[in-house]
Design a protein around this motif. Structure first.
Motif, short mmCIF file in Angstrom:
data_model
loop_
_atom_site.label_atom_id
_atom_site.label_comp_id
_atom_site.label_asym_id
_atom_site.label_seq_id
_atom_site.Cartn_x
_atom_site.Cartn_y
_atom_site.Cartn_z
N LEU A 1 16.12 -15.57 -18.82
CA LEU A 1 16.27 -16.52 -19.92
C LEU A 1 15.83 -15.89 -21.25
CD1 LEU A 1 14.79 -19.78 -18.34
CD2 LEU A 1 17.19 -19.35 -18.90
N PRO A 2 16.46 -16.30 -22.37
CA PRO A 2 15.94 -15.90 -23.68
C PRO A 2 14.51 -16.42 -23.85
CG PRO A 2 18.13 -16.87 -23.88
CD PRO A 2 17.69 -17.11 -22.47
N ALA A 3 13.74 -15.76 -24.69
CA ALA A 3 12.31 -16.06 -24.81
C ALA A 3 12.04 -17.52 -25.15
CB ALA A 3 11.68 -15.15 -25.86
N ALA A 4 12.81 -18.09 -26.09
CA ALA A 4 12.56 -19.48 -26.50
C ALA A 4 12.82 -20.44 -25.35
CB ALA A 4 13.42 -19.83 -27.71
N ARG A 5 13.89 -20.23 -24.61
CA ARG A 5 14.21 -21.12 -23.49
C ARG A 5 13.23 -20.90 -22.34
NH1 ARG A 5 20.73 -21.03 -22.94
NH2 ARG A 5 20.22 -22.21 -21.03
N GLN A 6 12.80 -19.67 -22.15
CA GLN A 6 11.79 -19.41 -21.13
C GLN A 6 10.51 -20.18 -21.44
OE1 GLN A 6 9.18 -15.72 -20.82
NE2 GLN A 6 10.90 -15.16 -19.47
N ALA A 7 10.11 -20.18 -22.71
CA ALA A 7 8.90 -20.89 -23.11
C ALA A 7 9.04 -22.40 -22.86
CB ALA A 7 8.60 -20.63 -24.59
N MET A 8 10.21 -22.96 -23.17
CA MET A 8 10.42 -24.38 -22.95
C MET A 8 10.36 -24.74 -21.47
SD MET A 8 13.22 -25.73 -25.71
CE MET A 8 14.59 -24.87 -24.94
N VAL A 9 10.93 -23.88 -20.62
CA VAL A 9 10.91 -24.14 -19.18
C VAL A 9 9.48 -24.10 -18.65
CG1 VAL A 9 11.55 -23.19 -16.93
CG2 VAL A 9 13.24 -23.33 -18.74
N LEU A 10 8.71 -23.11 -19.08
CA LEU A 10 7.33 -23.01 -18.62
C LEU A 10 6.50 -24.22 -19.04
CD1 LEU A 10 6.79 -19.22 -19.31
CD2 LEU A 10 6.84 -20.31 -17.05
N ARG A 11 6.67 -24.65 -20.30
CA ARG A 11 5.96 -25.86 -20.76
C ARG A 11 6.36 -27.07 -19.93
NH1 ARG A 11 7.41 -24.32 -26.18
NH2 ARG A 11 5.65 -23.44 -27.34
N LEU A 12 7.67 -27.23 -19.71
CA LEU A 12 8.15 -28.39 -18.97
C LEU A 12 7.62 -28.38 -17.54
CD1 LEU A 12 9.98 -30.91 -19.02
CD2 LEU A 12 11.83 -29.46 -18.20
N TRP A 13 7.68 -27.24 -16.88
CA TRP A 13 7.19 -27.12 -15.51
C TRP A 13 5.71 -27.48 -15.42
CZ3 TRP A 13 4.23 -22.49 -13.86
CH2 TRP A 13 3.84 -22.57 -12.52
N LEU A 14 4.90 -26.93 -16.31
CA LEU A 14 3.46 -27.20 -16.26
C LEU A 14 3.15 -28.65 -16.59
CD1 LEU A 14 2.22 -23.89 -17.90
CD2 LEU A 14 1.76 -24.64 -15.55
N VAL B 1 -4.88 -21.77 -17.30
CA VAL B 1 -4.25 -22.79 -18.13
C VAL B 1 -4.85 -24.13 -17.75
CG1 VAL B 1 -2.11 -23.95 -18.80
CG2 VAL B 1 -2.08 -21.50 -18.31
N GLY B 2 -5.51 -24.79 -18.70
CA GLY B 2 -6.12 -26.08 -18.40
C GLY B 2 -7.17 -25.94 -17.31
N ALA B 3 -7.09 -26.83 -16.31
CA ALA B 3 -8.07 -26.83 -15.22
C ALA B 3 -7.58 -26.02 -14.02
CB ALA B 3 -8.39 -28.25 -14.80
N GLY B 4 -6.60 -25.15 -14.24
CA GLY B 4 -6.06 -24.36 -13.15
C GLY B 4 -5.63 -22.98 -13.59
N ARG B 5 -4.86 -22.32 -12.75
CA ARG B 5 -4.44 -20.95 -13.04
C ARG B 5 -3.00 -20.75 -12.59
NH1 ARG B 5 -7.24 -16.51 -14.33
NH2 ARG B 5 -9.21 -17.60 -13.98
N TYR C 1 0.94 -22.88 -9.58
CA TYR C 1 -0.20 -23.33 -10.37
C TYR C 1 -1.27 -23.78 -9.39
CZ TYR C 1 -2.98 -25.75 -13.91
OH TYR C 1 -4.00 -26.15 -14.74
N ALA C 2 -2.41 -23.11 -9.43
CA ALA C 2 -3.48 -23.39 -8.48
C ALA C 2 -4.65 -24.03 -9.23
CB ALA C 2 -3.94 -22.10 -7.81
N ALA C 3 -5.02 -25.24 -8.80
CA ALA C 3 -6.16 -25.92 -9.40
C ALA C 3 -7.44 -25.17 -9.04
CB ALA C 3 -6.24 -27.36 -8.92
N LEU C 4 -8.38 -25.16 -9.97
CA LEU C 4 -9.67 -24.46 -9.73
C LEU C 4 -10.71 -25.43 -9.19
CD1 LEU C 4 -9.81 -22.24 -12.93
CD2 LEU C 4 -9.06 -21.62 -10.64
#
Length: 314
Positions: free
Chosen positions: A250-263, A297-301, A311-314
């Protein structure tokens, strides 16, 4: 212009029965009373005791008395809202509150699917100003949504076009009382400084600022909804959990949007801009099977799990 509480509630159409998140403050007290009057016998209440201050027991006692007087069933949940390492106290309390409300609803009233929250127009403006001060992107500038789904429930904010002062006036006209959180006077918190200093100055300089600011936030939210739709299409392609190889295409901007949405959608957390840049940099370096990826990221990794992210909660 900001709407009156009665006008705002006339447009509120929750599934019945539904729950109101009740802190005991003016905003949630007004919401519970108004809803109980409009839908008698169809309203439940959930109070979350955070245990973070001495006044918390008094908040709970007020909510118990109010619900008894209104004949509204009340569920009380006590939570440990202390922040984990790297997590803000505000975010920790918010996440604990949502989980506690959802747990109360599912266990006490399994037929219930809707929850009403009492944030109002001033809260929305404060959210915008904080987002601007942090250099936030569109998700932050869009503010709080009026409706969304999370933890298997539909959440609503019917007061977002109502000024906080109007809610207090509405309560006073009915000779109703509420509790004041003493931390709201602590101007060590950014939100409290904005409420005490900035909003009065805006009211003096730009009397219609609530209406125009909220309207701009709606425009931003519409633009963000289009981007979310594109991100959802990309997420469908990369999968859940996301394929590292598909993300790299994915292009960088779309990759960033997907990662935000997933998280956000799957793990109820949002990376900072710096975290997102670092995550993308680590993704770009995943060119061999054994290359590791790990980022708090947040309360996980976020970690590499073979060919996918997890994404693994700590």
């Amino acid at each position: 212009m900001p709407r009156s509480p009665d006008e705002a509630l006339a447009d509120f159409c929750p599934g019945l029965p539904f729950a109101v998140a009740l802190s005991g403050g003016a905003d949630s007290t007004a919401l519970l009373i108004a809803c109980a009057e409009r839908w008698p016998g169809q309203v439940r209440a959930v109070h979350v005791h955070h245990g973070l201050q001495d006044a918390a027991d008094g908040f709970e006692a007020f909510c118990v008395d109010l619900c008894r007087r209104l004949s509204v069933p009340l569920a009380v949940r006590r939570v440990d809202a202390r922040a984990a390492a790297g997590q803000s106290p505000e975010d920790a309390a918010r996440q604990a509150r949502y989980r506690a409300i959802a747990d109360a609803v599912r266990s006490e009233w399994p037929d219930l699917a809707d929850v009403a929250l009492a944030q109002h127009a001033d809260d929305q403006i404060e959210t915008l100003l904080i987002a601007l001060s942090r250099g936030s992107g569109l998700p932050g500038l869009a503010g709080m949504p009026a409706q969304w789904e999370r933890l298997g429930l539909r959440w609503h904010r019917p007061w977002l076009q109502v000024a906080g002062a109007d809610l207090r006036d509405w309560l006073r006209a009915r000779s109703e009382t509420w509790v004041e959180d003493p931390t709201n006077l602590d101007q060590g918190f950014t939100r409290n400084r904005i409420r005490a200093r900035v909003l009065p100055a805006l009211e003096d300089a730009l009397p219609g600022f609530r209406d125009t600011f909220v309207r701009s936030m709606r425009h931003v939210a519409e633009a963000q909804a289009l981007l979310d739709a594109l991100a959802q299409q990309d997420l469908d392609e990369v999968g859940v959990p996301p394929s590292i190889t598909a993300l790299q295409r994915l292009p960088a901007a779309r990759q960033a949007m997907v990662l935000r949405l997933w998280l956000r959608r799957e793990h109820a957390t949002t990376p900072t801009s710096a975290q997102l840049r670092e995550l993308q940099a680590q993704l770009a370096d995943c060119t061999t099977r054994g290359h590791r990826l790990s980022l708090r990221v947040g309360a996980g990794r976020v970690e590499r799990n073979g060919a996918v992210l997890r994404y693994a909660a700590l």
